[in-house]
Write an enzyme that holds these catalytic residues in place. Structure first.
Site, PDB file in Angstrom:
ATOM      1  N   GLY A 150       0.845  -1.232  -0.228  1.00  0.00           N
ATOM      2  CA  GLY A 150       0.146   0.014  -0.065  1.00  0.00           C
ATOM      3  C   GLY A 150       0.668   1.301   0.080  1.00  0.00           C
ATOM      4  N   TYR A 151       1.255   1.592  -1.111  1.00  0.00           N
ATOM      5  CA  TYR A 151       2.281   2.753  -1.529  1.00  0.00           C
ATOM      6  C   TYR A 151       1.437   3.822  -2.263  1.00  0.00           C
ATOM      7  CZ  TYR A 151       6.493   1.068   0.541  1.00  0.00           C
ATOM      8  OH  TYR A 151       7.430   0.415   1.410  1.00  0.00           O
ATOM      9  N   SER A 184      -0.872  -4.100  -6.581  1.00  0.00           N
ATOM     10  CA  SER A 184      -0.694  -5.368  -7.347  1.00  0.00           C
ATOM     11  C   SER A 184      -1.031  -6.450  -6.508  1.00  0.00           C
ATOM     12  CB  SER A 184       0.913  -5.530  -7.659  1.00  0.00           C
ATOM     13  OG  SER A 184       1.279  -4.721  -8.654  1.00  0.00           O
ATOM     14  N   GLU A 267      13.029  -4.445  -3.442  1.00  0.00           N
ATOM     15  CA  GLU A 267      12.257  -4.607  -4.810  1.00  0.00           C
ATOM     16  C   GLU A 267      13.030  -4.263  -5.845  1.00  0.00           C
ATOM     17  OE1 GLU A 267       8.186  -2.636  -6.351  1.00  0.00           O
ATOM     18  OE2 GLU A 267       9.143  -1.555  -4.816  1.00  0.00           O
TER      19      GLU A 267
END
Length: 438
Positions: A150-151, A184, A267
């Site tokens: 949740g960014y 996503s 990431e």
């Protein structure tokens, strides 16, 4: 062989004396590689060509069973301490395992593990409390908890520091209100790690906290976003008085930006050693496609293929550079942007060549579509028009997700090369900046 003088009088060394550098692994590394290869030979079907041969329910079943096999043999999170379910492997062993899994055309985990293991799990080991590690890490490995990220928000994508999702402390819990977007696999997850604004009166990068939120509550709504490919892998997530316990903050209250940057390092940078293997396999398929279409001898096509080959080779050595730093104890940081920027921009051009080779067939894709929406299609995938056309569409997203190419260049310029930063009004608080926009 003697050197020969040039017209300037300088000596030019003969080409025959030039030797290429071929990096090698130490003996103990190659011994471990043989162990991994024996494991793969034992647990993969005879004549296995890669996961790209599978699709539909057969693919989903294989991934589930393969993840269980990795978990049972300690290969799912090989670098994690054994007390949390990992194998405690050395950095060298982790890299060799990742390389062999990639070469064999099998995933290193399940579809959710990039969020649970690679991102959150590794970040918790650096920033989490002992209680958070003991509770969440085993559940991530077992698959009991499925996570999403949740960014991004509608007004905080590339400028993530401008996020406005609010979390207010009310007694022993945080109350969360706001929206996230481009989440996503959010429709499949049951937990989400959320960057939330916990102090609006601080500068925008200072008043953010990293919260662990259970999505199985009335205050969380997930809405899928339909993409141009027809799939819905991205989502919007809405929080309406959603809650999480007070102690479910990672890294301390208002210190979420530092935690978030650590996670983005994992990431963006951790897979630099294995990405070149995937793109080399894809390039081999691209060359085969040119031959199938009878244009492999066309000088323009050959030049474009040669460009792709040179870029994949550069990618390989970039990966080896990252690998060398990793083995020396360097954790991914801002320099992880190099790999992400490089492969995503390369892939956009390479897949354009594939579509050009397909010609009109690319407009009516047929055959097996790609089994992944990220990077190249999986090993063993056929040269179907659907595989290439859908990968072409996904390649556009590759220059956007995990930080746009423009953001990657800013990171490299400011944080790696030390170039002057863009002027920013950082002295004012986030709340004051929002008022100034009205």
């Amino acid at each position: 062989m003697a050197a020969t003088p040039t017209r300037t009088g300088r000596c030019r060394r003969p080409v025959g004396n030039v030797r290429s550098v071929q990096p090698t692994y130490p003996a103990e590394g190659e011994a471990y590689r043989e162990k991994v290869q024996a494991f793969l030979a034992e647990h993969l079907p005879t004549n296995w060509q890669g996961i790209g041969q599978l699709e539909g329910e057969e693919l989903e079943r294989f991934v589930r069973e393969w993840r269980r096999t990795l978990y049972e043999h300690g290969y799912l999170a090989p670098g994690w301490p054994q007390q949390y379910g990992g194998a405690g492997l050395s950095a060298l062993e982790q890299v060799i395992l990742a390389e062999e899994l990639t070469k064999a055309g099998v995933p290193a985990g399940g579809s959710n593990d990039v969020f649970g293991i690679q991102m959150l799990g590794n970040t918790l080991q650096m920033w989490g409390t002992d209680e958070q590690k003991a509770h969440y890490l085993p559940r991530i490995l077992s698959g009991e908890d499925l996570w999403c990220q949740g960014y991004s928000e509608p007004n905080a994508g590339s400028d993530l520091g401008n996020l406005g999702c609010r979390a207010v402390l009310d007694g022993d819990q945080w109350v969360i209100n706001g929206q996230k977007v481009w989440t996503s696999a959010g429709h499949l997850a049951d937990h989400i790690f959320v960057l939330a604004r916990t102090d609006p009166d601080a500068p925008k990068h200072k008043g953010i906290s990293f919260l662990l939120v259970d999505m199985r509550q009335p205050g969380v709504e997930v809405r899928p976003i339909r993409m141009i490919s027809g799939q819905s892998e991205f989502n919007e997530v809405y929080f309406t008085d959603a809650t999480c316990p007070k102690d479910e903050v990672v890294g301390g209250v208002n210190n979420g930006w530092a935690v978030a940057m650590t996670l983005l390092g994992f990431e963006r940078g951790e897979s630099a050693a294995t990405i070149p293997i995937r793109f080399q396999a894809e390039l081999d398929r691209l060359i085969a496609l040119a031959r199938e279409r009878g244009v492999a001898d066309d000088p323009i096509i050959r030049q474009r293929l040669a460009w792709c080959w040179s870029k994949v080779q550069i990618m390989r050595y970039l990966g080896l550079r990252t690998l060398t730093q990793f083995l020396a104890g360097h954790h991914p940081g801002p320099d992880g942007a190099i790999s992400k920027l490089y492969w995503s921009e390369y892939h956009r051009v390479a897949t354009e060549l594939a579509v050009d080779l397909l010609g009109a067939d690319a407009m009516v894709p047929t055959g097996r579509p790609p089994s992944t929406a990220f990077q190249s299609d999986d090993a063993g995938a056929p040269n179907s028009s659907a595989s290439w056309a859908m990968t072409f569409l996904n390649a556009r997203a590759g220059t956007i997700y995990a930080g746009t190419s423009q953001i990657q260049r800013n990171i490299l310029g400011e944080m790696v090369l030390g170039l002057p930063k863009e002027p920013r009004a950082e002295a004012s608080t986030w709340a004051e900046q929002q008022k100034a926009k009205v």
